[in-house]
Design a protein around this motif. Structure first.
Motif, PDB file in Angstrom:
ATOM      1  N   ALA A 288       0.873  -1.218   0.088  1.00  0.00           N
ATOM      2  CA  ALA A 288       0.036  -0.026   0.090  1.00  0.00           C
ATOM      3  C   ALA A 288       0.778   1.375  -0.056  1.00  0.00           C
ATOM      4  CB  ALA A 288      -0.840   0.028   1.163  1.00  0.00           C
ATOM      5  N   ALA A 289       2.057   1.147  -0.547  1.00  0.00           N
ATOM      6  CA  ALA A 289       2.884   2.364  -0.507  1.00  0.00           C
ATOM      7  C   ALA A 289       3.040   2.683  -2.159  1.00  0.00           C
ATOM      8  CB  ALA A 289       4.412   1.743   0.090  1.00  0.00           C
ATOM      9  N   VAL A 290       3.245   4.112  -2.211  1.00  0.00           N
ATOM     10  CA  VAL A 290       3.573   4.579  -3.571  1.00  0.00           C
ATOM     11  C   VAL A 290       4.585   5.728  -3.336  1.00  0.00           C
ATOM     12  CG1 VAL A 290       1.584   6.268  -3.422  1.00  0.00           C
ATOM     13  CG2 VAL A 290       2.359   5.454  -5.810  1.00  0.00           C
ATOM     14  N   VAL A 291       5.259   6.144  -4.406  1.00  0.00           N
ATOM     15  CA  VAL A 291       6.434   7.255  -4.142  1.00  0.00           C
ATOM     16  C   VAL A 291       6.030   8.304  -5.345  1.00  0.00           C
ATOM     17  CG1 VAL A 291       8.790   7.641  -4.767  1.00  0.00           C
ATOM     18  CG2 VAL A 291       8.112   5.115  -4.035  1.00  0.00           C
ATOM     19  N   VAL A 292       6.186   9.431  -4.929  1.00  0.00           N
ATOM     20  CA  VAL A 292       6.257  10.609  -5.797  1.00  0.00           C
ATOM     21  C   VAL A 292       7.698  11.353  -5.815  1.00  0.00           C
ATOM     22  CG1 VAL A 292       5.276  12.896  -6.277  1.00  0.00           C
ATOM     23  CG2 VAL A 292       3.783  11.040  -5.165  1.00  0.00           C
ATOM     24  N   GLU A 293       8.226  11.372  -7.044  1.00  0.00           N
ATOM     25  CA  GLU A 293       9.452  11.670  -7.373  1.00  0.00           C
ATOM     26  C   GLU A 293       9.492  13.439  -7.503  1.00  0.00           C
ATOM     27  OE1 GLU A 293      12.499  10.823  -7.806  1.00  0.00           O
ATOM     28  OE2 GLU A 293      12.258   8.808  -7.440  1.00  0.00           O
ATOM     29  N   THR A 294      10.959  13.700  -7.441  1.00  0.00           N
ATOM     30  CA  THR A 294      11.091  15.309  -7.529  1.00  0.00           C
ATOM     31  C   THR A 294      10.309  16.058  -8.518  1.00  0.00           C
ATOM     32  OG1 THR A 294      13.105  15.092  -8.481  1.00  0.00           O
ATOM     33  CG2 THR A 294      13.287  15.012  -6.288  1.00  0.00           C
ATOM     34  N   ASP A 295      10.051  15.453  -9.535  1.00  0.00           N
ATOM     35  CA  ASP A 295       9.202  15.802 -10.836  1.00  0.00           C
ATOM     36  C   ASP A 295       7.616  15.678 -10.756  1.00  0.00           C
ATOM     37  OD1 ASP A 295       9.270  13.330 -11.366  1.00  0.00           O
ATOM     38  OD2 ASP A 295      10.453  13.603 -13.318  1.00  0.00           O
ATOM     39  N   GLY A 296       7.295  15.120  -9.642  1.00  0.00           N
ATOM     40  CA  GLY A 296       5.934  14.772  -9.654  1.00  0.00           C
ATOM     41  C   GLY A 296       5.344  13.404  -9.982  1.00  0.00           C
ATOM     42  N   ALA A 297       6.530  12.604 -10.675  1.00  0.00           N
ATOM     43  CA  ALA A 297       6.316  11.369 -11.278  1.00  0.00           C
ATOM     44  C   ALA A 297       5.778  10.487 -10.156  1.00  0.00           C
ATOM     45  CB  ALA A 297       7.479  10.840 -11.988  1.00  0.00           C
ATOM     46  N   ILE A 298       4.659   9.513 -10.452  1.00  0.00           N
ATOM     47  CA  ILE A 298       4.164   8.527  -9.509  1.00  0.00           C
ATOM     48  C   ILE A 298       4.792   7.149  -9.817  1.00  0.00           C
ATOM     49  CG2 ILE A 298       2.201   7.122  -8.796  1.00  0.00           C
ATOM     50  CD1 ILE A 298       0.422   9.759  -9.677  1.00  0.00           C
ATOM     51  N   GLU A 299       5.534   6.866  -8.828  1.00  0.00           N
ATOM     52  CA  GLU A 299       6.285   5.369  -9.136  1.00  0.00           C
ATOM     53  C   GLU A 299       6.051   4.468  -7.914  1.00  0.00           C
ATOM     54  OE1 GLU A 299      10.294   5.842 -10.139  1.00  0.00           O
ATOM     55  OE2 GLU A 299       9.643   7.039 -11.933  1.00  0.00           O
ATOM     56  N   GLN A 300       6.468   3.190  -8.268  1.00  0.00           N
ATOM     57  CA  GLN A 300       6.306   2.124  -7.478  1.00  0.00           C
ATOM     58  C   GLN A 300       7.651   2.317  -6.444  1.00  0.00           C
ATOM     59  OE1 GLN A 300       5.379  -1.492  -9.345  1.00  0.00           O
ATOM     60  NE2 GLN A 300       5.839  -0.481 -11.117  1.00  0.00           N
ATOM     61  N   VAL A 301       7.887   1.486  -5.603  1.00  0.00           N
ATOM     62  CA  VAL A 301       8.904   1.614  -4.420  1.00  0.00           C
ATOM     63  C   VAL A 301      10.189   1.612  -5.358  1.00  0.00           C
ATOM     64  CG1 VAL A 301       7.482   0.697  -2.477  1.00  0.00           C
ATOM     65  CG2 VAL A 301       8.978  -0.806  -3.926  1.00  0.00           C
ATOM     66  N   ASP A 302      11.075   2.427  -4.656  1.00  0.00           N
ATOM     67  CA  ASP A 302      12.576   2.698  -5.096  1.00  0.00           C
ATOM     68  C   ASP A 302      13.296   1.220  -5.475  1.00  0.00           C
ATOM     69  OD1 ASP A 302      12.981   5.173  -5.416  1.00  0.00           O
ATOM     70  OD2 ASP A 302      13.709   5.808  -3.811  1.00  0.00           O
ATOM     71  N   SER A 303      13.005   0.291  -4.407  1.00  0.00           N
ATOM     72  CA  SER A 303      13.828  -0.768  -4.365  1.00  0.00           C
ATOM     73  C   SER A 303      13.675  -1.658  -5.885  1.00  0.00           C
ATOM     74  CB  SER A 303      13.485  -1.558  -3.314  1.00  0.00           C
ATOM     75  OG  SER A 303      12.021  -2.117  -3.545  1.00  0.00           O
ATOM     76  N   LEU A 304      12.769  -1.581  -6.424  1.00  0.00           N
ATOM     77  CA  LEU A 304      12.436  -1.862  -7.939  1.00  0.00           C
ATOM     78  C   LEU A 304      13.797  -1.604  -8.888  1.00  0.00           C
ATOM     79  CD1 LEU A 304       8.709  -1.899  -8.376  1.00  0.00           C
ATOM     80  CD2 LEU A 304      10.239  -4.103  -8.507  1.00  0.00           C
ATOM     81  N   ARG A 305      14.110  -0.479  -8.445  1.00  0.00           N
ATOM     82  CA  ARG A 305      15.435   0.229  -9.366  1.00  0.00           C
ATOM     83  C   ARG A 305      16.501  -0.953  -9.402  1.00  0.00           C
ATOM     84  NH1 ARG A 305      15.082   6.062  -9.868  1.00  0.00           N
ATOM     85  NH2 ARG A 305      12.945   6.872  -8.840  1.00  0.00           N
ATOM     86  N   SER A 306      16.683  -1.662  -8.335  1.00  0.00           N
ATOM     87  CA  SER A 306      17.989  -2.620  -8.501  1.00  0.00           C
ATOM     88  C   SER A 306      17.476  -3.649  -9.344  1.00  0.00           C
ATOM     89  CB  SER A 306      17.927  -3.138  -7.035  1.00  0.00           C
ATOM     90  OG  SER A 306      16.857  -3.740  -6.663  1.00  0.00           O
ATOM     91  N   ALA A 307      16.381  -3.666 -10.080  1.00  0.00           N
ATOM     92  CA  ALA A 307      16.270  -4.802 -11.085  1.00  0.00           C
ATOM     93  C   ALA A 307      16.701  -4.394 -12.389  1.00  0.00           C
ATOM     94  CB  ALA A 307      14.822  -5.151 -10.926  1.00  0.00           C
ATOM     95  N   TYR A 308      16.213  -3.523 -12.884  1.00  0.00           N
ATOM     96  CA  TYR A 308      16.216  -2.949 -14.076  1.00  0.00           C
ATOM     97  C   TYR A 308      15.997  -1.350 -14.605  1.00  0.00           C
ATOM     98  CZ  TYR A 308      11.561  -3.993 -15.295  1.00  0.00           C
ATOM     99  OH  TYR A 308      10.143  -3.947 -15.208  1.00  0.00           O
ATOM    100  N   GLU A 309      16.628  -0.829 -15.490  1.00  0.00           N
ATOM    101  CA  GLU A 309      16.391   0.506 -15.801  1.00  0.00           C
ATOM    102  C   GLU A 309      14.711   0.800 -15.912  1.00  0.00           C
ATOM    103  OE1 GLU A 309      19.205   2.920 -17.281  1.00  0.00           O
ATOM    104  OE2 GLU A 309      17.649   4.310 -16.766  1.00  0.00           O
ATOM    105  N   GLY A 310      14.219   1.665 -15.342  1.00  0.00           N
ATOM    106  CA  GLY A 310      12.733   1.950 -15.326  1.00  0.00           C
ATOM    107  C   GLY A 310      11.759   1.188 -14.715  1.00  0.00           C
ATOM    108  N   ALA A 311      12.265   0.139 -13.928  1.00  0.00           N
ATOM    109  CA  ALA A 311      11.344  -0.904 -13.260  1.00  0.00           C
ATOM    110  C   ALA A 311      10.528  -0.335 -12.329  1.00  0.00           C
ATOM    111  CB  ALA A 311      12.342  -1.886 -12.286  1.00  0.00           C
ATOM    112  N   SER A 312      10.773   0.754 -11.721  1.00  0.00           N
ATOM    113  CA  SER A 312       9.738   1.608 -10.827  1.00  0.00           C
ATOM    114  C   SER A 312       8.880   2.399 -11.548  1.00  0.00           C
ATOM    115  CB  SER A 312      10.612   2.244  -9.621  1.00  0.00           C
ATOM    116  OG  SER A 312      11.346   3.295 -10.268  1.00  0.00           O
ATOM    117  N   GLU A 313       9.186   2.869 -12.603  1.00  0.00           N
ATOM    118  CA  GLU A 313       8.257   3.717 -13.514  1.00  0.00           C
ATOM    119  C   GLU A 313       6.817   3.222 -13.723  1.00  0.00           C
ATOM    120  OE1 GLU A 313      10.430   5.188 -16.804  1.00  0.00           O
ATOM    121  OE2 GLU A 313      12.243   5.556 -15.598  1.00  0.00           O
ATOM    122  N   THR A 314       5.791   4.153 -13.722  1.00  0.00           N
ATOM    123  CA  THR A 314       4.631   3.909 -13.928  1.00  0.00           C
ATOM    124  C   THR A 314       4.003   4.697 -15.249  1.00  0.00           C
ATOM    125  OG1 THR A 314       3.527   5.567 -12.577  1.00  0.00           O
ATOM    126  CG2 THR A 314       4.081   3.420 -11.690  1.00  0.00           C
TER     127      THR A 314
END
Ligand code: SF4
Length: 399
Positions: A288-314
């Protein structure tokens, strides 16, 4: 606004038609997108995803206000009575406490429910004055450390290679003197460090809780100290992380320090006793967690970035999209499916309902996505069985 085409394939094998969206209750708000440290193991800045370079370093007031409005909309729409906001970075205190305070104020002004606010920091900018201002605003502080000694924190250095520890230790001392403002310590496990030394040195810093984190890894990028293997439930094999955690569990359990929360152990014990999980490391509860990046992008949790480029992006952002729209994203849905997102091996696993396949990001393998056991599978089974055994022995002894 950074929008790259989002690769949908990791979720293609999942049936998300049965997904019943669970509203977000935890909003991770990026205050600053850069860090003054350059920790050697950082999945954010040393990992495969370099998207941070394209985003603004600071979150603008406009983005803060729009995010707050979107949170308020979500709270109203779902009748939520309480939410958590977590002010993150990078290092959220990099330019002082002002942006953190402004973001929390923006949310509290428009959200008509209880708001618990925490800032997660490396501690290097947590002066007495900064802590006073955060405490005055009711914002609790979580520290990121790898242990309670200089040697444990050797990997935590700034961009010139200077150790973060002296300043972080001072921050920990300040927080120990302000228990109402102290949220706890996040500690990433380093197998090279003695588990009991790490545990006891952290306790000496007086935190109300410690969260031990497995280093982010997957079937393509194995955990430090472990070999590369194909995805699956491998037996038998060494369980260095399970052994490390079991040693800490025994000390915690046997030395009567249960008043210091150790989230992973409490979660596993609770799951063994029939409770639902509240953390993403174990269990099957919907994320039930969601991320808002510095530019307002809504993303999934940061840890997904450890998988591949763009993994957290929606591909979504607070200016054009609601958080309800993010709930329908296949990546978010996958993390709310519980057993529906598990691999066959996990469905048939004797500790599957407790382990829950472990942290979602640790299941990733290139080409086949996230429907695998955790790369920490054997370690998780070792730890769950160990805690179950200790609970059973204690229960027998008290009968
Ligand atoms: S539920 Fe956990 S321990 Fe069981 S197979 Fe899956 S990852 Fe391994």
């Amino acid at each position: 606004m950074t929008t790259r085409p989002h690769p949908p394939w990791p979720y293609a094998l999942l049936d998300t038609t049965a997904h019943r969206p669970v509203p977000f209750r935890q909003f991770v708000l990026k205050v600053h997108g850069r860090c003054n440290l350059d920790c050697t193991y950082c999945y954010l800045y040393q990992g495969p995803d370099h998207g941070w370079r394209d985003r603004p370093a600071r979150t603008s007031e406009r983005t803060m206000r729009r995010t707050a409005e979107r949170i308020a909309e979500h709270v109203r729409g779902h009748g939520l009575d309480a939410i958590r906001i977590e002010l993150h970075g990078g290092e959220p205190l990099l330019t002082g406490p002002g942006p953190v305070l402004a973001y929390a104020d923006a949310v509290r002004e428009v959200v008509g429910c209880q708001v618990t606010a925490t800032v997660q920091t490396n501690g290097t900018r947590l002066t007495a004055g900064v802590l006073d201002r955060l405490a005055g605003a009711g914002i609790r502080v979580g520290l990121s450390l790898d242990g309670g000694r200089a040697a444990h924190n050797a990997r935590r250095v700034d961009h010139a290679g200077r150790p973060a520890w002296p300043a972080a230790r001072t921050a920990a001392q300040r927080l120990a003197a302000r228990p109402r403002s102290y949220a706890g310590i996040l500690c990433t496990i380093d197998l090279a460090a003695d588990p009991l030394d790490v545990y006891r040195s952290l306790l000496a810093l007086g935190p109300p809780g410690v969260d031990f984190l497995l280093p982010h890894a997957n079937w393509d990028r194995p955990p430090p100290g472990m070999p590369n293997r194909p995805p699956g439930r491998h037996r038998p094999q060494p369980t260095p992380y399970g052994d490390w955690l079991a040693a800490v569990f025994d000390a915690w359990w046997d030395e009567g320090r249960l008043s210091t929360r150790i989230r992973l152990f409490q979660e596993i014990a609770g799951l063994l006793l029939g409770s639902a999980s509240r953390a993403e490391a174990v269990g099957l509860s919907p994320m039930a967690a969601v991320v808002v990046e510095t530019d307002g992008a809504i993303e999934q949790v940061d840890s997904l970035r450890s998988a591949y480029e763009g993994a957290s992006e929606t591909g979504l952002d607070v200016f054009r999209h609601s958080f309800d729209r993010a709930l329908r994203h296949p990546g978010v849905a996958a993390r709310q499916l519980g057993e529906g997102a598990l691999a066959e091996e996990c469905l048939g696993c004797p500790v599957g309902k407790v382990c829950g396949g472990g942290n979602y990001v640790h299941r990733y393998a290139p080409g086949t996505g996230f429907r695998h056991p955790s790369v920490y599978c054997a370690d998780l089974e070792r730890l769950v069985r160990h805690i179950a055994h200790r609970l059973e022995r204690t229960s027998r002894a008290t009968r």
